[in-house]
Design a protein around this motif. Structure first.
Motif, PDB file in Angstrom:
ATOM      1  N   TYR A  72     154.817  91.071 124.344  1.00 37.20           N
ATOM      2  CA  TYR A  72     153.881  91.236 125.567  1.00 37.20           C
ATOM      3  C   TYR A  72     153.748  92.623 126.012  1.00 37.20           C
ATOM      4  N   GLN A  73     152.598  93.164 126.213  1.00 32.02           N
ATOM      5  CA  GLN A  73     152.379  94.477 126.317  1.00 32.02           C
ATOM      6  C   GLN A  73     151.504  94.798 127.495  1.00 32.02           C
ATOM      7  N   VAL A  74     151.523  95.783 128.132  1.00 35.76           N
ATOM      8  CA  VAL A  74     150.874  96.439 129.156  1.00 35.76           C
ATOM      9  C   VAL A  74     149.917  97.411 128.920  1.00 35.76           C
ATOM     10  N   THR A  75     148.711  97.227 129.489  1.00 32.08           N
ATOM     11  CA  THR A  75     147.388  98.045 129.073  1.00 32.08           C
ATOM     12  C   THR A  75     147.061  98.828 129.971  1.00 32.08           C
ATOM     13  N   SER A  76     146.683  99.992 129.862  1.00 33.75           N
ATOM     14  CA  SER A  76     145.961 100.918 131.051  1.00 33.75           C
ATOM     15  C   SER A  76     144.822 101.626 130.230  1.00 33.75           C
ATOM     16  N   GLY A  77     143.679 101.898 131.272  1.00 26.84           N
ATOM     17  CA  GLY A  77     142.726 102.803 130.485  1.00 26.84           C
ATOM     18  C   GLY A  77     141.524 101.843 129.647  1.00 26.84           C
ATOM     19  N   THR A  78     140.465 102.418 129.179  1.00 29.97           N
ATOM     20  CA  THR A  78     139.641 101.644 128.599  1.00 29.97           C
ATOM     21  C   THR A  78     139.763 101.154 127.225  1.00 29.97           C
ATOM     22  N   SER A  79     140.637 101.765 126.536  1.00 28.94           N
ATOM     23  CA  SER A  79     140.845 101.472 125.051  1.00 28.94           C
ATOM     24  C   SER A  79     142.517 101.777 124.807  1.00 28.94           C
ATOM     25  N   ASN A  80     143.082 100.863 124.301  1.00 36.06           N
ATOM     26  CA  ASN A  80     144.431 100.359 124.085  1.00 36.06           C
ATOM     27  C   ASN A  80     144.820 100.100 122.691  1.00 36.06           C
ATOM     28  N   THR A  81     145.638 100.932 121.783  1.00 35.38           N
ATOM     29  CA  THR A  81     146.058 100.778 120.557  1.00 35.38           C
ATOM     30  C   THR A  81     147.454  99.902 121.049  1.00 35.38           C
ATOM     31  N   LEU A  82     147.385  98.599 120.215  1.00 39.79           N
ATOM     32  CA  LEU A  82     148.752  97.835 120.543  1.00 39.79           C
ATOM     33  C   LEU A  82     149.238  97.472 119.349  1.00 39.79           C
ATOM     34  N   ASP A  83     150.633  97.446 119.234  1.00 41.50           N
ATOM     35  CA  ASP A  83     151.385  97.073 117.980  1.00 41.50           C
ATOM     36  C   ASP A  83     151.383  95.563 117.871  1.00 41.50           C
ATOM     37  N   VAL A  84     151.254  95.282 116.530  1.00 37.47           N
ATOM     38  CA  VAL A  84     151.245  93.786 116.270  1.00 37.47           C
ATOM     39  C   VAL A  84     152.538  93.281 116.061  1.00 37.47           C
ATOM     40  N   PRO A  85     153.409  92.439 116.482  1.00 46.22           N
ATOM     41  CA  PRO A  85     154.734  92.148 115.996  1.00 46.22           C
ATOM     42  C   PRO A  85     154.809  91.711 114.526  1.00 46.22           C
ATOM     43  N   ILE A  86     155.930  91.547 114.040  1.00 52.08           N
ATOM     44  CA  ILE A  86     156.292  91.325 112.438  1.00 52.08           C
ATOM     45  C   ILE A  86     155.347  90.290 112.103  1.00 52.08           C
ATOM     46  N   ASN A  87     154.677  90.687 111.015  1.00 55.44           N
ATOM     47  CA  ASN A  87     153.610  89.730 110.408  1.00 55.44           C
ATOM     48  C   ASN A  87     153.420  89.876 108.857  1.00 55.44           C
ATOM     49  N   GLN A  88     152.801  89.026 108.020  1.00 57.87           N
ATOM     50  CA  GLN A  88     152.513  89.219 106.890  1.00 57.87           C
ATOM     51  C   GLN A  88     151.235  88.626 106.485  1.00 57.87           C
ATOM     52  N   GLN A  89     150.704  88.851 105.115  1.00 60.49           N
ATOM     53  CA  GLN A  89     149.574  88.363 104.713  1.00 60.49           C
ATOM     54  C   GLN A  89     149.335  86.760 105.089  1.00 60.49           C
ATOM     55  N   ASN A  90     148.129  86.435 105.675  1.00 54.97           N
ATOM     56  CA  ASN A  90     147.823  85.047 105.887  1.00 54.97           C
ATOM     57  C   ASN A  90     148.430  84.411 107.237  1.00 54.97           C
ATOM     58  N   ASP A  91     149.225  85.192 108.015  1.00 54.54           N
ATOM     59  CA  ASP A  91     150.046  84.877 109.377  1.00 54.54           C
ATOM     60  C   ASP A  91     148.451  84.950 110.185  1.00 54.54           C
ATOM     61  N   LEU A  92     148.348  83.870 110.970  1.00 55.01           N
ATOM     62  CA  LEU A  92     147.894  84.034 112.326  1.00 55.01           C
ATOM     63  C   LEU A  92     148.168  84.681 113.512  1.00 55.01           C
ATOM     64  N   ILE A  93     147.275  85.628 114.007  1.00 55.29           N
ATOM     65  CA  ILE A  93     147.885  86.705 115.015  1.00 55.29           C
ATOM     66  C   ILE A  93     146.889  86.107 116.308  1.00 55.29           C
ATOM     67  N   LEU A  94     147.471  85.561 117.435  1.00 56.54           N
ATOM     68  CA  LEU A  94     146.685  85.272 118.397  1.00 56.54           C
ATOM     69  C   LEU A  94     147.264  86.251 119.466  1.00 56.54           C
ATOM     70  N   VAL A  95     146.082  86.239 120.198  1.00 55.63           N
ATOM     71  CA  VAL A  95     146.089  87.620 121.360  1.00 55.63           C
ATOM     72  C   VAL A  95     145.327  86.965 122.462  1.00 55.63           C
ATOM     73  N   PHE A  96     146.287  86.913 123.697  1.00 54.67           N
ATOM     74  CA  PHE A  96     145.880  86.572 124.944  1.00 54.67           C
ATOM     75  C   PHE A  96     145.916  87.708 125.907  1.00 54.67           C
ATOM     76  N   ALA A  97     144.342  88.362 126.154  1.00 57.64           N
ATOM     77  CA  ALA A  97     144.441  89.471 127.057  1.00 57.64           C
ATOM     78  C   ALA A  97     143.756  89.151 128.409  1.00 57.64           C
ATOM     79  N   ASN A  98     144.356  89.598 129.443  1.00 54.10           N
ATOM     80  CA  ASN A  98     144.002  89.601 130.859  1.00 54.10           C
ATOM     81  C   ASN A  98     144.021  91.134 131.198  1.00 54.10           C
ATOM     82  N   VAL A  99     142.726  91.394 131.566  1.00 58.06           N
ATOM     83  CA  VAL A  99     142.621  92.757 132.242  1.00 58.06           C
ATOM     84  C   VAL A  99     141.756  92.870 133.266  1.00 58.06           C
ATOM     85  N   ARG A 100     141.990  94.012 134.163  1.00 57.46           N
ATOM     86  CA  ARG A 100     141.517  93.907 135.324  1.00 57.46           C
ATOM     87  C   ARG A 100     140.033  94.892 134.976  1.00 57.46           C
ATOM     88  N   THR A 101     139.210  94.273 134.827  1.00 59.40           N
ATOM     89  CA  THR A 101     137.811  95.172 134.321  1.00 59.40           C
ATOM     90  C   THR A 101     136.711  94.422 134.818  1.00 59.40           C
TER      91      THR A 101
END
Length: 189
Positions: free
Chosen positions: A9-38
């Motif tokens: 779980y990561q906190v964002t600020s500003g209009t552009s945020n580079t976020l780290d992806v947790p440990i993964n390998q080829q063919n893993d599914l990466i799900l992102v649930f974003a909720n931003v005040r904008t």
């Protein structure tokens, strides 16, 4: 059957945020649930939006996914119109690469509408589903009923994980806490 290998779980600020992806390998599914005040559009280059962007009380909420490429993924950049929010990331292994999302259903309610929110109950079309519920709320505390449910949380939100062995309607869950609101979404992987 699909299973979770990492999450964050990561906190964002500003209009552009580079976020780290947790440990993964080829063919893993990466799900992102974003909720931003904008008031702007949420976007992650190279990721697919699972549902349309939702807006409640100046917050924009959306699910995204990507199948990890060769060597896995290290970061992604979330862009939005302004301000910050929270982002939940779940890495799933063995979800399949051609059609990893079976069904999605969302509930959106205004912040402060109450202290409980009952999840929807869509029907999956395949057996052995990993269900991911995303919940965003105002306040500092929130819970999932039953109390022993597994979830990943941070300030202002949680990702609740369940497993379903047969194609059927997904059981409902009640989320309770301080001013539950923003959004509840569920995705099958």
């Amino acid at each position: 059957m699909a299973y979770i290998v990492s999450s964050d779980y990561q906190v964002t600020s500003g209009t552009s945020n580079t976020l780290d992806v947790p440990i993964n390998q080829q063919n893993d599914l990466i799900l992102v649930f974003a909720n931003v005040r904008t008031s702007g559009t949420l976007a992650i280059s190279g990721y697919t939006g699972i549902d349309s962007q939702r807006s409640i009380d100046s917050y924009q909420t959306r699910w995204f996914y990507k199948i990890a490429g060769a060597g896995g993924e290290s970061t992604f950049t979330l862009t939005s119109g302004n301000a910050g929010g929270i982002v939940g990331i779940v890495v799933v292994r063995d979800a399949g690469t051609s059609n990893p999302i079976d069904t999605t259903t969302n509930i959106y309610t205004s912040a402060g509408a109450g202290t409980t929110l009952t999840s929807p109950s869509p029907t999956t079309t395949t057996a052995n589903c990993l269900i991911v519920h995303g919940v965003i709320w105002d306040g500092t505390t929130a819970y999932v009923d039953p109390d022993d449910a597994d979830y990943i949380g941070g300030a202002g939100g949680l990702l609740h994980i369940t497993v379903q062995s047969s194609a059927a309607a997904i059981p409902t869950f009640t989320y309770r806490g301080n001013k539950i609101g923003r959004a509840s979404g569920r995705e099958r992987v």
